[in-house]
Design a protein around this motif. Structure first.
Motif, PDB file in Angstrom:
ATOM      1  N   ARG A  99      -1.879   6.625   1.759  1.00 31.36           N
ATOM      2  CA  ARG A  99      -2.814   5.296   1.427  1.00 31.36           C
ATOM      3  C   ARG A  99      -2.036   4.633   0.339  1.00 31.36           C
ATOM      4  O   ARG A  99      -1.932   5.128  -0.995  1.00 31.36           O
ATOM      5  CB  ARG A  99      -4.151   5.791   0.535  1.00 31.36           C
ATOM      6  CG  ARG A  99      -4.927   4.927   0.246  1.00 31.36           C
ATOM      7  CD  ARG A  99      -5.448   4.486   1.509  1.00 31.36           C
ATOM      8  NE  ARG A  99      -7.097   4.356   1.502  1.00 31.36           N
ATOM      9  CZ  ARG A  99      -7.181   2.996   0.732  1.00 31.36           C
ATOM     10  NH1 ARG A  99      -6.432   1.918   0.133  1.00 31.36           N
ATOM     11  NH2 ARG A  99      -8.398   2.276   0.687  1.00 31.36           N
ATOM     12  N   HIS A 100      -2.177   3.473  -0.198  1.00 30.89           N
ATOM     13  CA  HIS A 100      -1.471   2.588  -0.757  1.00 30.89           C
ATOM     14  C   HIS A 100      -1.924   1.226  -0.820  1.00 30.89           C
ATOM     15  O   HIS A 100      -2.526   1.107   0.441  1.00 30.89           O
ATOM     16  CB  HIS A 100      -0.205   2.235  -0.421  1.00 30.89           C
ATOM     17  CG  HIS A 100       0.834   2.033  -1.594  1.00 30.89           C
ATOM     18  ND1 HIS A 100       0.857   0.500  -1.693  1.00 30.89           N
ATOM     19  CD2 HIS A 100       1.824   2.098  -2.618  1.00 30.89           C
ATOM     20  CE1 HIS A 100       2.061  -0.207  -1.960  1.00 30.89           C
ATOM     21  NE2 HIS A 100       2.606   0.806  -2.901  1.00 30.89           N
ATOM     22  N   GLY A 101      -2.060   0.731  -1.682  1.00 35.58           N
ATOM     23  CA  GLY A 101      -2.784  -0.946  -1.818  1.00 35.58           C
ATOM     24  C   GLY A 101      -4.014  -0.823  -2.347  1.00 35.58           C
ATOM     25  O   GLY A 101      -4.675   0.017  -2.194  1.00 35.58           O
ATOM     26  N   ALA A 158      -5.908  -2.708   7.898  1.00 33.17           N
ATOM     27  CA  ALA A 158      -4.709  -3.744   8.506  1.00 33.17           C
ATOM     28  C   ALA A 158      -4.682  -4.265   9.541  1.00 33.17           C
ATOM     29  O   ALA A 158      -5.485  -3.944  11.277  1.00 33.17           O
ATOM     30  CB  ALA A 158      -3.950  -1.562   9.167  1.00 33.17           C
ATOM     31  N   GLY A 159      -5.791  -4.949   8.974  1.00 35.85           N
ATOM     32  CA  GLY A 159      -6.386  -5.979  10.765  1.00 35.85           C
ATOM     33  C   GLY A 159      -5.310  -7.448  10.585  1.00 35.85           C
ATOM     34  O   GLY A 159      -6.239  -8.382  11.720  1.00 35.85           O
ATOM     35  N   GLY A 160      -4.244  -7.389   9.790  1.00 33.61           N
ATOM     36  CA  GLY A 160      -3.952  -8.488  10.482  1.00 33.61           C
ATOM     37  C   GLY A 160      -2.277  -8.979  11.541  1.00 33.61           C
ATOM     38  O   GLY A 160      -2.946 -10.027  12.187  1.00 33.61           O
ATOM     39  N   ASN A 161      -2.086  -7.727  12.680  1.00 39.13           N
ATOM     40  CA  ASN A 161      -1.546  -7.172  13.548  1.00 39.13           C
ATOM     41  C   ASN A 161      -1.692  -6.637  14.171  1.00 39.13           C
ATOM     42  O   ASN A 161      -1.796  -5.363  13.465  1.00 39.13           O
ATOM     43  CB  ASN A 161       0.054  -8.177  13.350  1.00 39.13           C
ATOM     44  CG  ASN A 161       0.607  -8.655  14.054  1.00 39.13           C
ATOM     45  OD1 ASN A 161       0.452  -9.139  15.809  1.00 39.13           O
ATOM     46  ND2 ASN A 161       1.978  -9.398  13.877  1.00 39.13           N
ATOM     47  N   ASP A 186      -0.891  -7.039   5.062  1.00 38.12           N
ATOM     48  CA  ASP A 186      -0.219  -7.857   4.113  1.00 38.12           C
ATOM     49  C   ASP A 186      -0.753  -6.645   2.363  1.00 38.12           C
ATOM     50  O   ASP A 186      -1.654  -5.958   2.222  1.00 38.12           O
ATOM     51  CB  ASP A 186      -0.206  -8.837   3.993  1.00 38.12           C
ATOM     52  CG  ASP A 186       0.876  -9.550   4.984  1.00 38.12           C
ATOM     53  OD1 ASP A 186       1.931  -8.759   5.492  1.00 38.12           O
ATOM     54  OD2 ASP A 186       0.026 -10.917   5.200  1.00 38.12           O
ATOM     55  N   GLY A 187      -0.558  -6.999   1.682  1.00 36.97           N
ATOM     56  CA  GLY A 187      -0.566  -6.485  -0.057  1.00 36.97           C
ATOM     57  C   GLY A 187      -0.620  -5.195   0.797  1.00 36.97           C
ATOM     58  O   GLY A 187      -1.462  -5.341  -0.981  1.00 36.97           O
ATOM     59  N   GLY A 188       0.240  -4.246   0.353  1.00 39.60           N
ATOM     60  CA  GLY A 188       0.621  -3.171   0.611  1.00 39.60           C
ATOM     61  C   GLY A 188      -0.063  -2.117   0.816  1.00 39.60           C
ATOM     62  O   GLY A 188      -0.389  -1.171   1.096  1.00 39.60           O
ATOM     63  N   ALA A 222      11.279  -6.371   8.364  1.00 42.02           N
ATOM     64  CA  ALA A 222      10.277  -6.287   7.782  1.00 42.02           C
ATOM     65  C   ALA A 222      10.507  -6.979   5.953  1.00 42.02           C
ATOM     66  O   ALA A 222      11.644  -6.277   5.883  1.00 42.02           O
ATOM     67  CB  ALA A 222       9.034  -5.964   7.976  1.00 42.02           C
ATOM     68  N   VAL A 223       9.750  -7.757   5.361  1.00 41.60           N
ATOM     69  CA  VAL A 223       9.721  -7.724   4.199  1.00 41.60           C
ATOM     70  C   VAL A 223       7.796  -7.662   3.744  1.00 41.60           C
ATOM     71  O   VAL A 223       6.882  -8.350   3.865  1.00 41.60           O
ATOM     72  CB  VAL A 223       9.487  -9.476   3.483  1.00 41.60           C
ATOM     73  CG1 VAL A 223       9.004 -10.074   2.378  1.00 41.60           C
ATOM     74  CG2 VAL A 223      10.924  -9.809   4.158  1.00 41.60           C
ATOM     75  N   ALA A 224       8.003  -7.035   3.007  1.00 40.59           N
ATOM     76  CA  ALA A 224       5.992  -6.444   2.285  1.00 40.59           C
ATOM     77  C   ALA A 224       6.560  -6.307   0.820  1.00 40.59           C
ATOM     78  O   ALA A 224       7.111  -6.432  -0.059  1.00 40.59           O
ATOM     79  CB  ALA A 224       6.797  -4.715   2.209  1.00 40.59           C
ATOM     80  N   HIS A 225       4.858  -7.388   0.316  1.00 39.25           N
ATOM     81  CA  HIS A 225       4.674  -7.815  -0.477  1.00 39.25           C
ATOM     82  C   HIS A 225       3.514  -6.970  -0.863  1.00 39.25           C
ATOM     83  O   HIS A 225       2.830  -6.699  -0.417  1.00 39.25           O
ATOM     84  CB  HIS A 225       4.434  -9.411  -0.722  1.00 39.25           C
ATOM     85  CG  HIS A 225       3.255  -9.822   0.125  1.00 39.25           C
ATOM     86  ND1 HIS A 225       2.061  -9.566  -0.571  1.00 39.25           N
ATOM     87  CD2 HIS A 225       2.821 -10.182   1.360  1.00 39.25           C
ATOM     88  CE1 HIS A 225       1.212 -10.004   0.153  1.00 39.25           C
ATOM     89  NE2 HIS A 225       1.918 -10.265   1.260  1.00 39.25           N
ATOM     90  N   TYR A 226       3.628  -7.234  -2.181  1.00 40.16           N
ATOM     91  CA  TYR A 226       3.014  -6.576  -3.351  1.00 40.16           C
ATOM     92  C   TYR A 226       2.426  -7.351  -4.308  1.00 40.16           C
ATOM     93  O   TYR A 226       3.431  -7.436  -4.971  1.00 40.16           O
ATOM     94  CB  TYR A 226       2.774  -4.776  -3.500  1.00 40.16           C
ATOM     95  CG  TYR A 226       1.490  -3.875  -3.919  1.00 40.16           C
ATOM     96  CD1 TYR A 226       0.292  -4.530  -2.828  1.00 40.16           C
ATOM     97  CD2 TYR A 226       1.773  -3.449  -5.331  1.00 40.16           C
ATOM     98  CE1 TYR A 226      -0.538  -3.202  -3.463  1.00 40.16           C
ATOM     99  CE2 TYR A 226       0.965  -2.383  -5.724  1.00 40.16           C
ATOM    100  CZ  TYR A 226      -0.365  -1.891  -4.903  1.00 40.16           C
ATOM    101  OH  TYR A 226      -1.024  -1.994  -5.335  1.00 40.16           O
ATOM    102  N   HIS A 227       1.179  -7.044  -5.351  1.00 36.16           N
ATOM    103  CA  HIS A 227       1.095  -7.585  -6.293  1.00 36.16           C
ATOM    104  C   HIS A 227       1.757  -7.208  -7.760  1.00 36.16           C
ATOM    105  O   HIS A 227       2.220  -7.960  -8.697  1.00 36.16           O
ATOM    106  CB  HIS A 227       0.207  -8.147  -6.661  1.00 36.16           C
ATOM    107  CG  HIS A 227      -0.928  -7.640  -6.694  1.00 36.16           C
ATOM    108  ND1 HIS A 227      -2.066  -6.325  -6.262  1.00 36.16           N
ATOM    109  CD2 HIS A 227      -1.838  -6.336  -7.811  1.00 36.16           C
ATOM    110  CE1 HIS A 227      -2.205  -4.976  -6.800  1.00 36.16           C
ATOM    111  NE2 HIS A 227      -2.351  -5.254  -7.917  1.00 36.16           N
ATOM    112  N   GLU A 228       2.029  -5.689  -7.813  1.00 33.86           N
ATOM    113  CA  GLU A 228       2.716  -5.489  -8.794  1.00 33.86           C
ATOM    114  C   GLU A 228       3.914  -5.660  -8.973  1.00 33.86           C
ATOM    115  O   GLU A 228       4.284  -6.057 -10.362  1.00 33.86           O
ATOM    116  CB  GLU A 228       1.734  -4.027  -8.583  1.00 33.86           C
ATOM    117  CG  GLU A 228       1.079  -3.400  -8.990  1.00 33.86           C
ATOM    118  CD  GLU A 228       0.225  -2.237  -9.076  1.00 33.86           C
ATOM    119  OE1 GLU A 228       1.335  -1.849  -8.812  1.00 33.86           O
ATOM    120  OE2 GLU A 228      -1.289  -1.673  -9.239  1.00 33.86           O
ATOM    121  N   PRO A 229       4.837  -5.148  -7.861  1.00 33.05           N
ATOM    122  CA  PRO A 229       6.619  -5.460  -8.998  1.00 33.05           C
ATOM    123  C   PRO A 229       6.563  -7.118  -8.603  1.00 33.05           C
ATOM    124  O   PRO A 229       6.256  -7.618  -7.865  1.00 33.05           O
ATOM    125  CB  PRO A 229       6.856  -4.226  -7.705  1.00 33.05           C
ATOM    126  CG  PRO A 229       6.492  -4.561  -6.675  1.00 33.05           C
ATOM    127  CD  PRO A 229       4.458  -4.574  -6.979  1.00 33.05           C
TER     128      PRO A 229
END
Length: 446
Positions: A98-100, A105-108, A121-123, A164-171
């Protein structure tokens, strides 16, 4: 394309149950070469719709129509078994790490290394599903993915590798990832950014990766309010794109400023005469006046031409049509392509943001656009292209899309022959149910 759609009316309403329809009715003749499954994914909240919910938020649901030997074998829809869905349905949790903030996971949907993966997205970690749409597990690529993934990876059609490019709001960085054809991460490179952006997509060419660091960025106030998609338009963030050699081992990105905008979906990118050419759908602004849905300005087709040696970008609008969900013949990914397809959205202010009344075919060489109109009360979502054969010319084949008919409150899979793009469909699979407007569609061959 603008205005807030009424999410409790029309085809933005969620459906309330999972169904299986065997041998749905077919009008016309399905091409026997179409052996595979048309799939579509998007949010479909359990329970009554909530107008305060972000348009991209909610329990993901996958819809699929299986075509084989000139027949429609079945249609089915299934919720991804996220933590919330399992709790509400009284089922055991989905296995896996689990993460984020969310596992929605409903984007693609993508197929890679023998797996069908639902992405977000988003973790969010990828979720593996079966050919029957049953949720199997959350995956971290055999322990090689240290955090979340992306809704929009790019697959090299020659090597089978996925980037891919993965983004998350913490780092204070995004991760540029390379996943081998074996389904394991072979490189993870942090790319420093300003306030963490929603980097929904990126572009890939034969030698370069191009990053979109644009002013939809993390908003602490939205996060404090409980949003699982805490990103808003941030004028203070600025707009820039970055170019990095595709196989770089150090994050020496060449950053170049562009006019303020947002890009959800590039059409394609390739190299020509020492320049990088990108065709993309550009939104002047999103998530500002309408923080819960991307409908406040009309997105249009643009060309960005990058000169990496001079560090310059030339931006040019190509069309006036409001459009989104651009697609190409995927055999031409990262190479020169002449044709592109997209959904023509309703005029700004009418409320649509995930579907529209027609499909477009752009001839980028001639600057010409053909339109397939579906008629009053009918709206199409993202289309997928399937070539007529392995050796078919570019964009010679079939375009498949789910079309909602408001008069019947039902949906159908429309199959267009690109040899007669503006004419009558080659075939229509009529469903006795409605498929809500969603996000991305995918063709899973075989």
């Amino acid at each position: 394309m603008g205005g807030a759609p009424n999410t409790q009316a029309g085809n933005y309403r969620p459906v309330s149950r999972e169904v299986t329809v065997h041998q749905p009715e077919v009008v016309g003749q399905l091409p026997p070469e179409l052996n595979g499954t048309f799939t579509r994914i998007g949010p479909n909240p359990l329970g009554p719709p909530d107008p305060r919910r972000h348009a991209f938020e909610g329990a993901p649901m996958v819809h699929a129509i299986r075509l084989q030997d000139g027949r429609a074998q079945w249609y089915r829809n299934r919720w991804l078994r996220t933590d919330r869905v399992c709790a509400q349905l009284g089922e055991l949790p989905t296995p896996g790490p689990r993460h984020g903030l969310s596992d929605d996971a409903g984007g693609n949907l993508v197929q890679h290394a023998g797996r069908i993966l639902a992405l977000g997205d988003g973790g969010v970690l990828p979720v593996q599903i079966g050919t029957d749409l049953a949720t199997a597990a959350r995956v971290d690529f055999d322990g090689t993915l240290v955090s979340g993934f992306s809704a929009h990876p790019e697959t090299d059609p020659l090597t089978g590798e996925m980037f891919a490019v993965a983004h998350y709001h913490e780092p204070p960085y995004v991760l540029y990832l390379a996943i081998g054809a074996d389904g394991r991460v072979r490189r993870s490179l942090p790319i420093a950014v300003k306030s963490p952006p929603m980097m929904h997509a990126f572009s890939l060419t034969e030698r370069y990766a191009v990053f979109y660091d644009l002013p939809v960025a993390y908003d602490p106030a939205a996060a404090a309010g409980g949003s699982r998609i805490p990103y808003r338009w941030r004028s203070d963030h600025g707009s820039r794109i970055g170019v990095l050699p595709r196989e770089a081992t150090t994050p020496d990105v060449l950053w170049m400023d562009v006019d303020p905008c947002y890009v959800f979906h590039p059409l394609n990118a390739y190299e020509s005469a020492n320049r990088i050419v990108i065709h993309l759908v550009r939104h002047p602004r999103v998530f500002d006046r309408e923080p819960l849905r991307p409908g406040e300005t009309a997105p249009t087709l643009w060309r960005w031409t990058i000169d990496p040696r001079a560090g310059t970008v030339v931006e040019k609008q190509l069309e006036d049509y409001a459009e989104e969900f651009p697609r190409i013949d995927d055999r031409y990914k990262q190479a020169y392509n002449r044709y592109g397809f997209a959904v023509a959205m309703s005029a700004c202010g009418s409320g649509g943001h995930l579907a529209g009344p027609s499909l477009l075919r752009h001839d980028l060489a001639l600057g010409r656009t053909d339109i397939h109109e579906f008629g009053p009360g009918r709206e199409s979502g993202e289309a997928v292209f399937v070539p007529r054969g392995h050796d078919a010319a570019e964009a010679d084949g079939w375009l498949l899309s789910l079309v909602y008919d408001a008069a019947d409150d039902r949906s159908e899979l429309v199959v267009l022959d690109t040899a007669d793009f503006t004419g009558e469909p080659a075939a229509v699979v009529r469903l006795p149910v409605r498929v809500p407007h969603g996000l991305h569609a995918t063709w899973i061959a075989g």
